[in-house]
Enzyme design. Structure first.
Site, mmCIF file in Angstrom:
data_model
loop_
_atom_site.group_PDB
_atom_site.id
_atom_site.type_symbol
_atom_site.label_atom_id
_atom_site.label_comp_id
_atom_site.label_asym_id
_atom_site.label_seq_id
_atom_site.Cartn_x
_atom_site.Cartn_y
_atom_site.Cartn_z
ATOM 1 N N SER A 247 98.294 -85.618 -23.387
ATOM 2 C CA SER A 247 98.465 -85.462 -22.161
ATOM 3 C C SER A 247 97.570 -86.158 -21.290
ATOM 4 C CB SER A 247 98.620 -83.840 -21.714
ATOM 5 O OG SER A 247 99.362 -84.094 -20.305
ATOM 6 N N ASP A 468 110.205 -86.113 -22.062
ATOM 7 C CA ASP A 468 108.974 -85.281 -21.513
ATOM 8 C C ASP A 468 109.023 -85.299 -20.216
ATOM 9 O OD1 ASP A 468 106.370 -84.688 -21.015
ATOM 10 O OD2 ASP A 468 105.415 -85.276 -22.883
ATOM 11 N N HIS A 496 107.178 -81.446 -23.495
ATOM 12 C CA HIS A 496 106.053 -82.019 -23.247
ATOM 13 C C HIS A 496 105.296 -82.253 -24.653
ATOM 14 C CE1 HIS A 496 102.757 -83.730 -21.490
ATOM 15 N NE2 HIS A 496 102.061 -82.575 -21.324
#
Length: 527
Positions: A247, A468, A496
């Site tokens: 991320s 996602d 995610h």
């Protein structure tokens, strides 16, 4: 109440939850904001800025500026962490300002799990879970065993809390502004009033941070954190940085690669942030990502005979909207202390879509329809699983980066609402107010939105998940195109992130690259 962090801020869904190292919180903070000598309060560890065996600071080309040489030559002392003795802890001294190394020092807290194998050790594998603001130290001590035995045998697993975060000279704003733990915005029952309230909250937070952490705020950006990683790489004795970032950690990794392309080793970036997008697109596309994820969940529910929400994706979406409006008017109360609002409902939904936790989400929505909040509270509890100064650090790091943090006025937010609603009927209003999150931040952005190329870098493996919600798949494709040596591995799935999330195909492909340097074929897709 203002939105604390976007629902895509971290790999929360991929984070291995468990015991937090709360005993360390505040220890480093007690040593002061700016440090000119090592603080030995970090459990069982210290560092000494003194010559090491590698006079060049451990770099492949010896190209360390004279003013930074003492940082690259410090000697780290690794000792067992007090509360997790199977890990080693240390402190790393870095300059407050890389442009002016004499301006003072900061301390970074680092931990490592030594390689378990008796054979050849490849090196250190630095891990960052995202955020910004999440503790990498906590992530690793909680989740090291999720890495495969082969990776743990060949690498020392290493984590460092970036500057400003948790155990590393933390940003502490001491604000009493209430923020939402899951970091989404809110539905607008009274549009003008709600936006004005959020604007006031952001202004109060900016003022509090300027008052309590103003000296540190200009120096906690992603570029500085990437430079810190290069210091640590050298002190670990590695000529190249081997790295896994999730991320926001992909943005940190890509920034490092652009700064130090010749020092990139085996780098994996999962759930990429697009460094070239601006803050407006960041939130607009995140809202769209959650719309895609919601409709995927709804389509799955429709296919089930016991779906409690409706018989089509549109009907299920209407059910969510009806529930939200109903809870905005009259919160659902359960017992003396539980009151569920429409905002709480959408926080729980976005949390479940991130995980993904579709079974629990169906149960939670079924329960709310029947007046029972038990499952919904479970989702809300996991959304609040943050540690230390994560909220303050999130703003402090994000607001220094144009791709992460827009600076829109309330009037501009109102003007943007139609596009947000069009992009995401269920979540557009939830995210639009976050366009204001840095409008009143006391420090201007230092990192512009721009493509990264990292010319000459070793191959960088980018992993993107097609549905996602938090870091949309298009971002992974964009980053792969920008990198001179990018290679995309696609996971055709939901939730995610992909690595260490249960896909044997993804895990095998990533581990093969980390262990052997073998990239997946061009166009490789895991399902």
């Amino acid at each position: 109440m203002i939105p604390a962090r976007d629902a895509g801020r971290t790999p929360d869904g991929g984070r291995i939850r468990g015991r937090r190292l709360r005993g360390r919180v505040g220890v480093l903070g007690a040593c002061g904001l700016l440090l000119t000598a090592p603080c030995v309060a970090w459990p069982g560890a210290a560092s000494t800025v003194a010559p090491s065996a590698r006079a060049d600071g451990g770099t492949a080309d010896g190209g360390v500026p004279q003013g930074l040489r003492r940082y690259y030559q410090q000697r780290l002392v690794w000792e067992p962490c007090l509360d997790v003795p199977s890990f080693q802890c240390t402190e790393v001294t870095v300059p407050l300002d890389y442009a002016d190394p004499d301006a003072g020092d900061l301390l970074l807290a680092a931990t490592r799990k030594r390689a378990t194998g008796s054979g050849a050790r490849i090196g250190s594998l630095l891990v960052n879970p995202g955020g910004p603001g999440e503790s990498a130290v906590d992530y690793l001590t909680d989740g090291a065993d999720y890495f495969s035995p082969s990776v743990r045998a060949a690498y020392d697993l290493v984590a460092v809390d970036p500057r400003g975060v948790q155990y590393s000279t933390p940003v502490t704003c001491e604000s009493d502004t209430v923020t939402t733990a899951a970091g989404a915005g809110r539905r607008l029952s009274d549009e003008a009033v709600e936006i004005a309230s959020d604007e006031t909250g952001y202004a109060q937070l900016g003022n509090a941070c300027a008052k309590h952490a103003g000296q540190l705020l200009p120096h906690v950006g992603t570029v500085d954190a990437a430079r810190d990683m290069d210091v640590l790489r050298a002190l670990l004795g590695d000529d190249r940085l081997h790295y896994v970032g999730f991320s926001y950690g992909t943005y940190l990794g890509a920034t490092y690669a652009d700064l130090f392309p010749s020092r990139v080793g085996r780098m994996v970036l999962d759930g990429a942030v697009d460094p070239a997008m601006d803050g407006y697109q960041r939130f607009l596309q995140t809202a769209g990502g959650f719309q895609v994820a919601w409709e995927s969940f709804a389509a799955d529910c429709v296919a089930r005979p016991d779906c409690p929400l409706g018989h089509s994706v549109k009907e299920i979406s209407r059910t969510l909207d009806t529930l939200r409006r109903s809870l905005d008017r009259v919160p659902l109360r359960q017992g003396k202390d539980i009151s569920i609002t429409g905002d709480d409902l959408l926080v729980a939904v976005t949390t479940a879509l991130r995980e993904p936790a579709w079974d629990l989400l169906r149960e939670a929505l079924r329960g709310v329809l029947a007046g029972d909040t038990t499952a919904l509270q479970q989702l809300l509890g996991s959304s609040e699983d943050t540690s230390g100064n994560a909220d303050d650090a999130f703003f402090a790091v994000s607001c220094l980066s144009a791709p992460l943090a827009p600076r829109f006025t309330a009037a501009q937010v109102r003007a943007a609402l139609p596009q947000f609603r069009h992009t995401s009927p269920q979540f557009g209003e939830f995210y639009a107010p976050q366009l204001m999150q840095c409008a009143y931040w006391p420090v201007p952005p230092a990192q512009p939105a721009k493509p990264v190329s990292a010319p000459g870098a070793a191959p960088v493996l980018v992993v993107g998940t097609t549905r996602d919600p938090a870091t949309p798949y298009s971002w992974s494709k964009a980053l792969t195109r920008q990198l001179s040596s990018g290679r995309l591995l696609t996971y055709d799935g939901d939730g995610h992130l992909a690595y260490l999330r249960g896909s044997a195909c993804v895990d095998t492909a990533v581990d093969r690259y980390v262990m052997l340097g073998q990239l997946p074929p061009v166009g490789a897709t895991c399902t």
